[in-house]
Scaffold this active site. Sequence first.
Site, PDB file in Angstrom:
ATOM      1  N   ASN A 119       0.818  -1.220   0.000  1.00  0.00           N
ATOM      2  CA  ASN A 119       0.000   0.000   0.000  1.00  0.00           C
ATOM      3  C   ASN A 119       0.849   1.266   0.000  1.00  0.00           C
ATOM      4  OD1 ASN A 119      -2.061  -1.799   0.061  1.00  0.00           O
ATOM      5  ND2 ASN A 119      -2.687  -1.386   2.179  1.00  0.00           N
ATOM      6  N   THR A 164     -14.794  38.856 -31.035  1.00  0.00           N
ATOM      7  CA  THR A 164     -15.632  38.373 -29.932  1.00  0.00           C
ATOM      8  C   THR A 164     -16.816  37.725 -30.628  1.00  0.00           C
ATOM      9  OG1 THR A 164     -16.884  40.442 -29.798  1.00  0.00           O
ATOM     10  CG2 THR A 164     -14.940  40.258 -28.364  1.00  0.00           C
ATOM     11  N   HIS A 165     -17.334  36.659 -30.064  1.00  0.00           N
ATOM     12  CA  HIS A 165     -18.416  35.880 -30.702  1.00  0.00           C
ATOM     13  C   HIS A 165     -18.006  35.397 -32.096  1.00  0.00           C
ATOM     14  CE1 HIS A 165     -21.006  37.812 -27.595  1.00  0.00           C
ATOM     15  NE2 HIS A 165     -20.284  38.879 -27.890  1.00  0.00           N
ATOM     16  N   SER A 286      -6.268  13.916 -48.567  1.00  0.00           N
ATOM     17  CA  SER A 286      -7.478  13.111 -48.647  1.00  0.00           C
ATOM     18  C   SER A 286      -7.253  12.016 -49.667  1.00  0.00           C
ATOM     19  CB  SER A 286      -8.655  13.988 -49.073  1.00  0.00           C
ATOM     20  OG  SER A 286      -9.670  13.190 -49.657  1.00  0.00           O
ATOM     21  N   LYS A 292      -6.971  18.412 -51.349  1.00  0.00           N
ATOM     22  CA  LYS A 292      -7.121  18.653 -49.915  1.00  0.00           C
ATOM     23  C   LYS A 292      -5.805  18.651 -49.156  1.00  0.00           C
ATOM     24  CE  LYS A 292     -10.712  18.197 -47.684  1.00  0.00           C
ATOM     25  NZ  LYS A 292     -11.441  19.217 -46.958  1.00  0.00           N
ATOM     26  N   ASN A 294      -5.442  18.754 -45.142  1.00  0.00           N
ATOM     27  CA  ASN A 294      -6.268  18.817 -43.934  1.00  0.00           C
ATOM     28  C   ASN A 294      -5.430  19.050 -42.672  1.00  0.00           C
ATOM     29  OD1 ASN A 294      -8.658  18.327 -45.347  1.00  0.00           O
ATOM     30  ND2 ASN A 294      -8.345  16.106 -45.262  1.00  0.00           N
ATOM     31  N   GLU A 299      -6.770  19.123 -35.488  1.00  0.00           N
ATOM     32  CA  GLU A 299      -8.063  18.552 -35.080  1.00  0.00           C
ATOM     33  C   GLU A 299      -7.879  17.551 -33.941  1.00  0.00           C
ATOM     34  OE1 GLU A 299     -10.768  18.065 -38.863  1.00  0.00           O
ATOM     35  OE2 GLU A 299      -8.686  17.768 -39.398  1.00  0.00           O
ATOM     36  N   GLN A 331      -6.427   0.780  -7.540  1.00  0.00           N
ATOM     37  CA  GLN A 331      -5.583   0.245  -8.619  1.00  0.00           C
ATOM     38  C   GLN A 331      -6.038   0.808  -9.975  1.00  0.00           C
ATOM     39  OE1 GLN A 331      -3.959  -3.848  -8.511  1.00  0.00           O
ATOM     40  NE2 GLN A 331      -5.358  -4.263 -10.197  1.00  0.00           N
ATOM     41  N   LYS A 334      -4.145   4.100 -12.253  1.00  0.00           N
ATOM     42  CA  LYS A 334      -2.933   4.251 -13.062  1.00  0.00           C
ATOM     43  C   LYS A 334      -3.164   4.409 -14.560  1.00  0.00           C
ATOM     44  CE  LYS A 334      -1.249   1.007 -10.170  1.00  0.00           C
ATOM     45  NZ  LYS A 334      -1.931   1.565  -9.003  1.00  0.00           N
TER      46      LYS A 334
HETATM   47  N1  ARG Z   1      -1.431  -3.337  -7.505  1.00  0.00           N
HETATM   48  C1  ARG Z   1      -1.947  -2.630  -6.364  1.00  0.00           C
HETATM   49  C2  ARG Z   1      -2.402  -1.228  -6.767  1.00  0.00           C
HETATM   50  O1  ARG Z   1      -2.055  -0.821  -7.805  1.00  0.00           O
HETATM   51  C3  ARG Z   1      -0.886  -2.522  -5.323  1.00  0.00           C
HETATM   52  C4  ARG Z   1      -1.382  -2.407  -3.935  1.00  0.00           C
HETATM   53  C5  ARG Z   1      -2.078  -3.639  -3.537  1.00  0.00           C
HETATM   54  N2  ARG Z   1      -2.329  -3.682  -2.147  1.00  0.00           N
HETATM   55  C6  ARG Z   1      -3.146  -4.559  -1.617  1.00  0.00           C
HETATM   56  N3  ARG Z   1      -3.310  -4.540  -0.349  1.00  0.00           N
HETATM   57  N4  ARG Z   1      -3.777  -5.414  -2.341  1.00  0.00           N
HETATM   58  O2  ARG Z   1      -3.105  -0.556  -6.061  1.00  0.00           O
END
Ligand code: ARG
Length: 467
Positions: A119, A164-165, A286, A292, A294, A299, A331, A334
């Site tokens: 953790n 503006t606008h 295109s 074209k 583009n 975009e 989790q 990420k």
């Molecule tokens: N892979 C977990 C995460 O990204 C790591 C921490 C997991 N801890 C646990 N007590 N299961 O959060």
Amino acid sequence: MTDNSTKPGSNAMWGGRFADGPDAIMEAINASISFDQRLAAQDIAGSRAHAAMLGATGIISPSDAEAIREGLLTVMSEIEGGTFEFSAALEDIHMNVEARLVEHIGEAGKRLHTGRSRNDQVALDFRMWVRDQCDAVQGAIRAVQEALLGQAEAGADWVMPGFTHLQTAQPVTWGHHMLAYVEMLGRDAARFADARERMNESPLGAAALAGTSFPIDREMTAKALGFARPMANSLDAVADRDFALEFLAAASICAMHLSRLAEELVIWSSAQFRFVALSDRFSTGSSIMPQKKNPDAAELLRAKIGRILGANVGLLTVMKGLPLAYSKDMQEDKEQVFDAADNLMLALAAMAGMAADMTANRAALAAAAGSGFSTATDLADWLVRVLGLPFREAHHVTGALVAKAEAEGCDLPDLSLAQMQQAHAGITDDVFNVLTVENSVASRTSYGGTAPENVCAQIDAWKERLA
Ligand code: ARG
């Protein structure tokens, strides 16, 4: 890896109380190794600092600490060399690295996890990763600013319509318009710097949630990993992801700015505007229409805010309502941050290239600058300044003249003095001086205004700031 202390099929790292291994679907939903392997360098740096501290405090022997630190370097070189075999059964980067370490150095490797938990480990790794991104993004923002500054310098006094606008409002200078984005990006960079400073406290040593009974030295690990200090509350240290949310919020605002500039480039590069020509390097053709060219990069830049803000909303939604301390929900933090960071970096690089390459069309800008009665405010201001009219009345008189020009199909400077005087008898020849766009922009000398002398001063100030 095999470990005789656990039942066949159960997890070697935590399977002590388990008789059975996980269902395949459980493994699929539980494992994060497919994406958190991006944290390998941070994980190994964190573990090396932790091991050094365990050795220095006598929690483990100095020789074990040294063996761990060396072994982790071997693991890192395997990962860098692409020979490391990531295992979903080992769930995440933390257990993959630790298991491999034990394969390399045996018994000593099993002491690494003393006084720590996954953790605080994941909170640490992710924090360091986001911290690095804050630095990288600031560098990428600067490159865009430099490109825009180059444009501003080339056309500091070129006139163009200000809108503006999206309706012609008053003439401005090209340099002024470019510098508007330099300012926005400057605040973006400052937001990343500010977020970085706030996130720069180490969660390592919070352990699972309550701290540890081992005599760890959190100052030592914090310092070794470049943090200002350890986090003061172990529950907070493992439970919050506000650092990632601040990064995403700053990224969303920055992506919003890029999106607005991108939209202007899309409009400006159209045949109807021709304010800029984008380079071939940042355009596409295109497959059916041979003529074209583009603005695809612009975009896509306009669109990147979608996924970046999506990540921000996504992670906020994951975090809301979670009780303290760690829950596996976290989790899910990420992938969204990785995606947002990758796309922001790509967007910034594309904008830097596009902005450096594009060619502003001075003649088209100037032609448009004078159309649409863009100097009407200058006329009204003249009536106030020279004839002493109250502004409301001057506004009215000017409105009548605009209507007249519109009816005649001409611009304000094309009206005769006699026509002018029909609207107000006091008008003299002098009024024509304020109806040119050049004089209009030159007169906007109030601080922050569009006058070329202001623009040049701001360019110099920015060059100094970015140097
Ligand atoms: N892979 C977990 C995460 O990204 C790591 C921490 C997991 N801890 C646990 N007590 N299961 O959060």
